[in-house]
Design a protein around this motif. Structure first.
Motif, mmCIF file in Angstrom:
data_model
loop_
_atom_site.group_PDB
_atom_site.id
_atom_site.type_symbol
_atom_site.label_atom_id
_atom_site.label_comp_id
_atom_site.label_asym_id
_atom_site.label_seq_id
_atom_site.Cartn_x
_atom_site.Cartn_y
_atom_site.Cartn_z
ATOM 1 N N ALA A 165 -21.927 -27.881 -10.868
ATOM 2 C CA ALA A 165 -23.173 -28.211 -10.524
ATOM 3 C C ALA A 165 -23.688 -27.953 -8.929
ATOM 4 C CB ALA A 165 -23.394 -29.506 -10.313
ATOM 5 N N ARG A 166 -22.609 -27.196 -8.757
ATOM 6 C CA ARG A 166 -22.935 -26.482 -6.981
ATOM 7 C C ARG A 166 -21.853 -25.860 -6.694
ATOM 8 N NH1 ARG A 166 -20.860 -32.306 -4.226
ATOM 9 N NH2 ARG A 166 -18.684 -31.522 -3.881
ATOM 10 N N GLY A 167 -22.360 -25.264 -5.717
ATOM 11 C CA GLY A 167 -20.859 -24.110 -5.243
ATOM 12 C C GLY A 167 -20.388 -23.057 -5.838
ATOM 13 N N LEU A 168 -19.504 -22.434 -6.093
ATOM 14 C CA LEU A 168 -18.349 -21.554 -6.538
ATOM 15 C C LEU A 168 -18.810 -21.863 -7.886
ATOM 16 C CD1 LEU A 168 -15.027 -20.713 -5.107
ATOM 17 C CD2 LEU A 168 -17.251 -20.378 -4.312
ATOM 18 N N GLY A 169 -18.856 -22.906 -9.309
ATOM 19 C CA GLY A 169 -18.733 -23.144 -9.872
ATOM 20 C C GLY A 169 -20.292 -22.667 -10.935
ATOM 21 N N THR A 174 -20.689 -27.607 -16.723
ATOM 22 C CA THR A 174 -20.055 -28.608 -16.749
ATOM 23 C C THR A 174 -19.714 -29.411 -15.301
ATOM 24 O OG1 THR A 174 -17.719 -28.650 -17.486
ATOM 25 C CG2 THR A 174 -18.661 -28.456 -19.107
ATOM 26 N N ASP A 175 -19.653 -30.890 -15.280
ATOM 27 C CA ASP A 175 -19.875 -31.224 -13.850
ATOM 28 C C ASP A 175 -19.127 -32.952 -14.455
ATOM 29 O OD1 ASP A 175 -19.908 -32.387 -11.627
ATOM 30 O OD2 ASP A 175 -19.685 -29.666 -10.885
ATOM 31 N N VAL A 176 -19.106 -33.331 -12.893
ATOM 32 C CA VAL A 176 -19.739 -35.266 -13.533
ATOM 33 C C VAL A 176 -20.406 -35.325 -12.276
ATOM 34 C CG1 VAL A 176 -16.804 -35.983 -13.215
ATOM 35 C CG2 VAL A 176 -18.034 -35.414 -11.187
ATOM 36 N N ASN A 187 -11.432 -22.764 -14.942
ATOM 37 C CA ASN A 187 -11.553 -23.976 -14.340
ATOM 38 C C ASN A 187 -11.783 -23.814 -12.865
ATOM 39 O OD1 ASN A 187 -9.667 -25.029 -16.715
ATOM 40 N ND2 ASN A 187 -8.879 -23.369 -16.819
ATOM 41 N N ASN A 188 -13.235 -24.179 -12.871
ATOM 42 C CA ASN A 188 -12.810 -24.231 -11.239
ATOM 43 C C ASN A 188 -13.403 -25.318 -10.470
ATOM 44 O OD1 ASN A 188 -15.197 -23.259 -8.663
ATOM 45 N ND2 ASN A 188 -16.350 -24.863 -10.242
ATOM 46 N N ALA A 189 -13.475 -26.615 -11.273
ATOM 47 C CA ALA A 189 -13.280 -27.889 -10.776
ATOM 48 C C ALA A 189 -12.381 -28.232 -9.811
ATOM 49 C CB ALA A 189 -13.838 -29.257 -11.796
ATOM 50 N N ALA A 205 -1.477 -32.737 -1.481
ATOM 51 C CA ALA A 205 -1.994 -32.604 -2.671
ATOM 52 C C ALA A 205 -2.498 -31.629 -3.036
ATOM 53 C CB ALA A 205 -2.431 -34.285 -3.384
ATOM 54 N N TYR A 206 -3.655 -31.088 -1.986
ATOM 55 C CA TYR A 206 -4.257 -29.362 -2.330
ATOM 56 C C TYR A 206 -3.181 -28.786 -2.285
ATOM 57 C CZ TYR A 206 -8.142 -25.972 -1.976
ATOM 58 O OH TYR A 206 -9.039 -25.235 -2.788
ATOM 59 N N THR A 207 -2.833 -27.960 -1.687
ATOM 60 C CA THR A 207 -1.607 -27.571 -0.839
ATOM 61 C C THR A 207 -0.817 -26.911 -2.855
ATOM 62 O OG1 THR A 207 -2.236 -27.686 0.548
ATOM 63 C CG2 THR A 207 -0.681 -25.771 0.135
ATOM 64 N N SER A 235 -1.272 -28.182 -5.028
ATOM 65 C CA SER A 235 -1.911 -28.390 -6.618
ATOM 66 C C SER A 235 -2.465 -26.851 -7.333
ATOM 67 C CB SER A 235 -2.734 -29.065 -6.726
ATOM 68 O OG SER A 235 -4.322 -29.155 -6.250
ATOM 69 N N LYS A 236 -2.875 -26.275 -6.002
ATOM 70 C CA LYS A 236 -3.398 -25.235 -5.989
ATOM 71 C C LYS A 236 -2.558 -24.374 -5.827
ATOM 72 C CE LYS A 236 -7.902 -26.242 -5.877
ATOM 73 N NZ LYS A 236 -8.616 -25.064 -6.919
ATOM 74 N N GLY A 237 -0.798 -23.974 -5.627
ATOM 75 C CA GLY A 237 -0.123 -23.455 -5.542
ATOM 76 C C GLY A 237 0.347 -23.201 -7.109
ATOM 77 N N PHE A 244 -12.005 -19.424 3.007
ATOM 78 C CA PHE A 244 -12.689 -20.386 3.531
ATOM 79 C C PHE A 244 -14.411 -19.691 2.677
ATOM 80 C CE2 PHE A 244 -9.803 -21.988 5.982
ATOM 81 C CZ PHE A 244 -9.187 -23.527 5.610
ATOM 82 N N THR A 245 -14.821 -20.873 2.124
ATOM 83 C CA THR A 245 -15.874 -20.190 1.478
ATOM 84 C C THR A 245 -17.482 -21.181 1.554
ATOM 85 O OG1 THR A 245 -15.011 -19.141 -0.329
ATOM 86 C CG2 THR A 245 -16.671 -19.208 -0.869
ATOM 87 N N GLU A 246 -18.775 -20.588 2.075
ATOM 88 C CA GLU A 246 -19.401 -21.791 2.294
ATOM 89 C C GLU A 246 -20.418 -22.439 1.095
ATOM 90 O OE1 GLU A 246 -22.624 -18.983 4.156
ATOM 91 O OE2 GLU A 246 -21.035 -18.724 5.647
ATOM 92 N N THR A 247 -19.872 -23.413 0.928
ATOM 93 C CA THR A 247 -20.212 -24.473 -0.793
ATOM 94 C C THR A 247 -20.354 -25.986 0.128
ATOM 95 O OG1 THR A 247 -17.262 -24.828 -0.649
ATOM 96 C CG2 THR A 247 -19.482 -22.975 -1.816
ATOM 97 N N PRO A 248 -20.561 -26.584 -0.291
ATOM 98 C CA PRO A 248 -20.411 -28.172 0.540
ATOM 99 C C PRO A 248 -18.850 -28.429 0.524
ATOM 100 C CG PRO A 248 -21.527 -28.012 -1.537
ATOM 101 C CD PRO A 248 -21.780 -26.782 -1.600
#
Ligand SMILES: NC(=O)c1ccc[n+]([C@@H]2O[C@H](COP(=O)([O-])OP(=O)(O)OC[C@H]3O[C@@H](n4cnc5c(N)ncnc54)[C@H](O)[C@@H]3O)[C@@H](O)[C@H]2O)c1
Length: 264
Positions: free
Chosen positions: A15-19, A36-38, A86-88, A156-158, A160-162, A191-195
């Motif tokens: 819906a926005r950002g990188l995707g 696709t998005d929520v 798989n971007n979400a 949790a972010y780190t 999950s991304k690992g 870091f990328t300029e997105t919401p």
């Protein structure tokens, strides 16, 4: 002719950002794209702006029925599937001791379980047409520099991304060892300029690490030796490359697009 002429893609969290930018770049390269998005309204508007080669479907990546419906929709509306991105993802964080198990699982359910479900439900459809292309079908998992090096404050972010980094390699080996023409690679943005980045900057202010949003962004920018943060097009260019036959010999690899952040 575009690099993705005739291909069909599904991009989650688009819906926005990188995707959204990845979907746009894919359409520009000739692909049909199911976004696709929520976020229903934003997603539908983003798809509309891309013209008749794009469509939108509401889809929560943690929900298995939604995956079945998204895969059925891309088959019905476009005729098959060649590329899954798989971007979400979400980047909520906090000190480990202040993080509830529920919050930890919420992040990993989107960032990791969502990627697992994507492989599980989309790969069978990708396999059907994979022989059509020199480089086969492609799955691209959006990890992060936080999947390569530790980042404090976002456990949790780190984690999950690992995990996405190694899920990528496991899936790549599985398909290759079975003689299936589906390549799987991960992208590791800084870091990328997105919401999402705006919200990270906001959290730095909230936690007293920066006096205001401008200082917070200056702090984040300074982490990148190249002298700027990423922009969505940096990641979209990498996704086009990994989706196309230009990367036909790449599978199980990690494409680091981070302005040098993790080179330090
Ligand atoms: N922006 C950055 O600095 C940065 C850096 C490294 C990695 N990434 C990764 O890039 C990806 C995209 O991030 P972004 O910066 O565009 O973030 P964003 O918040 O701007 O966009 C993420 C999108 O994912 C959607 N989403 C969230 N939960 C979902 C769910 N359960 N099902 C379906 N969609 C859902 C959101 O609605 C949103 O549209 C994420 O995986 C993120 O972790 C971003």
């Amino acid at each position: 002719m575009g690099l993705l002429e005739g291909r069909i893609a599904l991009v989650t969290g688009a819906a926005r950002g990188l995707g959204a930018e990845i979907a746009k770049a894919f359409v520009e390269e000739g692909a049909g794209v199911l976004l696709t998005d929520v976020l229903e309204e934003d997603g539908a508007a983003t798809a509309r702006a891309l013209g008749n080669k794009a469509a939108f479907q509401k889809h929560d990546v943690t929900n298995e029925d939604d995956w079945r419906a998204a895969v059925a929709a891309v088959k019905d509306q476009f005729g098959g599937l060649d590329i899954l991105v798989n971007n979400a993802g979400i980047a909520e964080g906090g000190r480990i001791e202040d993080t509830s198990l529920e919050d930890f699982r919420r992040v990993t359910s989107i960032n990791l379980d969502g990627v697992f479900l994507g492989h599980k439900h989309a790969a069978p459809l990708i396999r059907e047409r994979a022989g059509k292309w020199e480089g086969g079908g492609a799955i691209i998992n959006i990890s992060s520099v936080a999947g390569l090096i530790g980042l404090g404050g976002v456990p949790a972010y780190t984690a999950s991304k690992g995990a996405v980094r190694l899920l990528t390699k496991s899936a790549a080996l599985e398909y290759a060892q079975n003689g299936e023409k589906i390549r799987v690679n991960s992208i590791h943005p800084a870091f990328t300029e997105t919401p999402m980045m705006e919200s990270t900057a906001g959290k730095l202010v909230e936690s007293g690490l920066a006096p205001d949003a401008e200082e917070a962004k200056a702090f984040l920018t300074a982490l990148h030796p190249i002298g700027r943060m990423g922009v969505p097009r940096d990641m979209a260019n990498a996704a086009v490359f990994l989706a196309s036959d230009e990367s036909a010999f790449m599978t199980g690899s990690e494409l680091v697009v981070d302005g040098g952040l993790s080179a330090r």
